[in-house]
Design an enzyme around this catalytic site. Structure first.
Site, PDB file in Angstrom:
ATOM      1  N   PRO A   1       0.792  -1.223   0.000  1.00  0.00           N
ATOM      2  CA  PRO A   1       0.000   0.000   0.000  1.00  0.00           C
ATOM      3  C   PRO A   1       0.827   1.278   0.000  1.00  0.00           C
ATOM      4  CG  PRO A   1      -0.127  -1.125   2.117  1.00  0.00           C
ATOM      5  CD  PRO A   1       0.517  -2.073   1.163  1.00  0.00           C
ATOM      6  N   ASN A   2       0.331   2.226  -0.760  1.00  0.00           N
ATOM      7  CA  ASN A   2       0.858   3.593  -0.864  1.00  0.00           C
ATOM      8  C   ASN A   2       2.162   3.699  -1.644  1.00  0.00           C
ATOM      9  OD1 ASN A   2      -1.211   5.012   0.633  1.00  0.00           O
ATOM     10  ND2 ASN A   2      -0.447   3.925   2.427  1.00  0.00           N
TER      11      ASN A   2
ATOM     12  N   ARG B   1       5.122  12.248  -3.041  1.00  0.00           N
ATOM     13  CA  ARG B   1       4.964  12.823  -1.696  1.00  0.00           C
ATOM     14  C   ARG B   1       6.150  12.352  -0.842  1.00  0.00           C
ATOM     15  NH1 ARG B   1       1.202  14.712  -3.872  1.00  0.00           N
ATOM     16  NH2 ARG B   1      -1.027  14.757  -3.407  1.00  0.00           N
TER      17      ARG B   1
ATOM     18  N   TYR C   1      11.331   8.995   1.288  1.00  0.00           N
ATOM     19  CA  TYR C   1      11.350   7.922   0.287  1.00  0.00           C
ATOM     20  C   TYR C   1      12.078   8.279  -1.008  1.00  0.00           C
ATOM     21  CZ  TYR C   1       7.916   5.903   3.437  1.00  0.00           C
ATOM     22  OH  TYR C   1       7.293   5.387   4.543  1.00  0.00           O
TER      23      TYR C   1
ATOM     24  N   ASN D   1       8.169  -5.671  -0.946  1.00  0.00           N
ATOM     25  CA  ASN D   1       8.051  -4.501  -0.078  1.00  0.00           C
ATOM     26  C   ASN D   1       6.577  -4.389   0.265  1.00  0.00           C
ATOM     27  OD1 ASN D   1       7.906  -2.099   1.262  1.00  0.00           O
ATOM     28  ND2 ASN D   1       9.105  -0.924  -0.223  1.00  0.00           N
TER      29      ASN D   1
ATOM     30  N   ALA E   1       3.219  -0.788   4.743  1.00  0.00           N
ATOM     31  CA  ALA E   1       2.796  -0.822   6.148  1.00  0.00           C
ATOM     32  C   ALA E   1       2.276  -2.202   6.572  1.00  0.00           C
ATOM     33  CB  ALA E   1       1.717   0.235   6.393  1.00  0.00           C
TER      34      ALA E   1
ATOM     35  N   ASP F   1       1.450 -15.812   6.494  1.00  0.00           N
ATOM     36  CA  ASP F   1       0.923 -17.153   6.224  1.00  0.00           C
ATOM     37  C   ASP F   1       1.041 -17.497   4.741  1.00  0.00           C
ATOM     38  OD1 ASP F   1       0.277 -17.466   8.880  1.00  0.00           O
ATOM     39  OD2 ASP F   1      -1.867 -17.091   8.630  1.00  0.00           O
TER      40      ASP F   1
ATOM     41  N   GLU G   1      12.882  -9.524   1.529  1.00  0.00           N
ATOM     42  CA  GLU G   1      12.109  -8.365   1.990  1.00  0.00           C
ATOM     43  C   GLU G   1      12.902  -7.094   1.706  1.00  0.00           C
ATOM     44  OE1 GLU G   1      11.393  -8.650   6.175  1.00  0.00           O
ATOM     45  OE2 GLU G   1      10.367  -6.698   6.280  1.00  0.00           O
TER      46      GLU G   1
ATOM     47  N   HIS H   1      12.878  -2.705   2.010  1.00  0.00           N
ATOM     48  CA  HIS H   1      12.300  -1.418   2.412  1.00  0.00           C
ATOM     49  C   HIS H   1      13.183  -0.304   1.895  1.00  0.00           C
ATOM     50  CE1 HIS H   1       9.366  -3.390   4.836  1.00  0.00           C
ATOM     51  NE2 HIS H   1      10.331  -4.159   5.318  1.00  0.00           N
TER      52      HIS H   1
ATOM     53  N   SER I   1      13.269   2.779   3.096  1.00  0.00           N
ATOM     54  CA  SER I   1      13.821   3.476   4.259  1.00  0.00           C
ATOM     55  C   SER I   1      14.401   2.456   5.244  1.00  0.00           C
ATOM     56  CB  SER I   1      12.712   4.284   4.946  1.00  0.00           C
ATOM     57  OG  SER I   1      11.686   3.414   5.421  1.00  0.00           O
TER      58      SER I   1
ATOM     59  N   ARG J   1      13.391   4.436  12.357  1.00  0.00           N
ATOM     60  CA  ARG J   1      12.100   5.121  12.378  1.00  0.00           C
ATOM     61  C   ARG J   1      11.297   4.742  13.630  1.00  0.00           C
ATOM     62  NH1 ARG J   1       9.423   4.855   6.612  1.00  0.00           N
ATOM     63  NH2 ARG J   1       8.241   6.583   7.558  1.00  0.00           N
TER      64      ARG J   1
ATOM     65  N   ARG K   1       7.565   0.398  13.472  1.00  0.00           N
ATOM     66  CA  ARG K   1       8.114  -0.104  12.196  1.00  0.00           C
ATOM     67  C   ARG K   1       9.257  -1.102  12.403  1.00  0.00           C
ATOM     68  NH1 ARG K   1       5.759   3.390   8.307  1.00  0.00           N
ATOM     69  NH2 ARG K   1       5.383   5.444   9.196  1.00  0.00           N
TER      70      ARG K   1
END
Ligand code: CA2
Length: 165
Positions: A32-33, A40, A45, A96, A99, A109, A120, A122, A124, A129, A133
């Site tokens: 998401p996002n 933004r 980011y 990634n 959130a 799962d 995985e 990220h 940032s 942070r 997180r």
């Protein structure tokens, strides 16, 4: 890639994750996002857009002999479905989860059921942070995690997977 590939013919009519001829498919999944990337909060980011990240991944895939299937969704269930698909359609996953990293037992799962190597990523450094997180459900299923290197983290993740798949 580290190893010569063996035939993956399985006789069950399903698409094999790895074919004798052809490049391993890697799902690069974004949560998401992340579609807002570059639009933004550049101070956190960066200025690269998700389309820029996709181009970076495609270029790395060409260099590493991988086929990149790059996707983004704001919906947890859609990400779960894609991870389930990876079981038969992909050799590995770069994830990634945004959130959902910090909240989603459902993604954990799905990853455990997929039985495919997952790296995985990220953008940032999540450990610099907020405390919430610092915990990742994804890490419980991932081969490893790359955080804090911006879009380059996706390339590093693909390089790590290329040695595994
Ligand atoms: O650092 C990362 O890549 C994160 O996965 C990004 C997530 C965040 O919730 C994780 O804790 C760490 C947020 C993605 C939202 O991305 C945006 C980008 C630009 C503008 C707004 C959101």
């Amino acid at each position: 890639m580290a190893k010569a590939r063996k035939s993956a013919a399985n006789g069950n009519g399903k698409t094999p994750a790895k074919k004798a001829v052809g490049k391993p498919v890697i799902y690069v999944l974004n949560g998401p996002n992340l579609n807002m990337l570059g639009l933004r909060q550049p101070e956190i980011y960066g200025r690269a857009t998700l389309a820029d990240v996709e181009k970076l991944c495609a270029r790395a895939g060409d260099r590493l002999g991988l086929t990149i299937d790059f996707r983004q969704s704001n919906l947890e269930g859609e990400l779960v479905t894609w991870i389930q698909q990876a079981r038969t359609k992909a050799a590995g996953i770069v994830l990634n989860a945004g959130a959902y990293t910090h909240t989603s037992v459902a993604l954990l799962d799905a990853l455990n059921a997929a039985e495919k190597p997952c790296v995985e990523v990220h953008l940032s450094n999540i450990h610099r942070r907020e405390n919430f997180r610092h915990h990742s459900y994804i890490s419980l299923a991932a081969v490893g995690m790359i955080a804090g290197f911006g879009p380059k983290g996706y390339v590093l993740a693909l390089e790590a997977l290329a040695d595994i798949v």
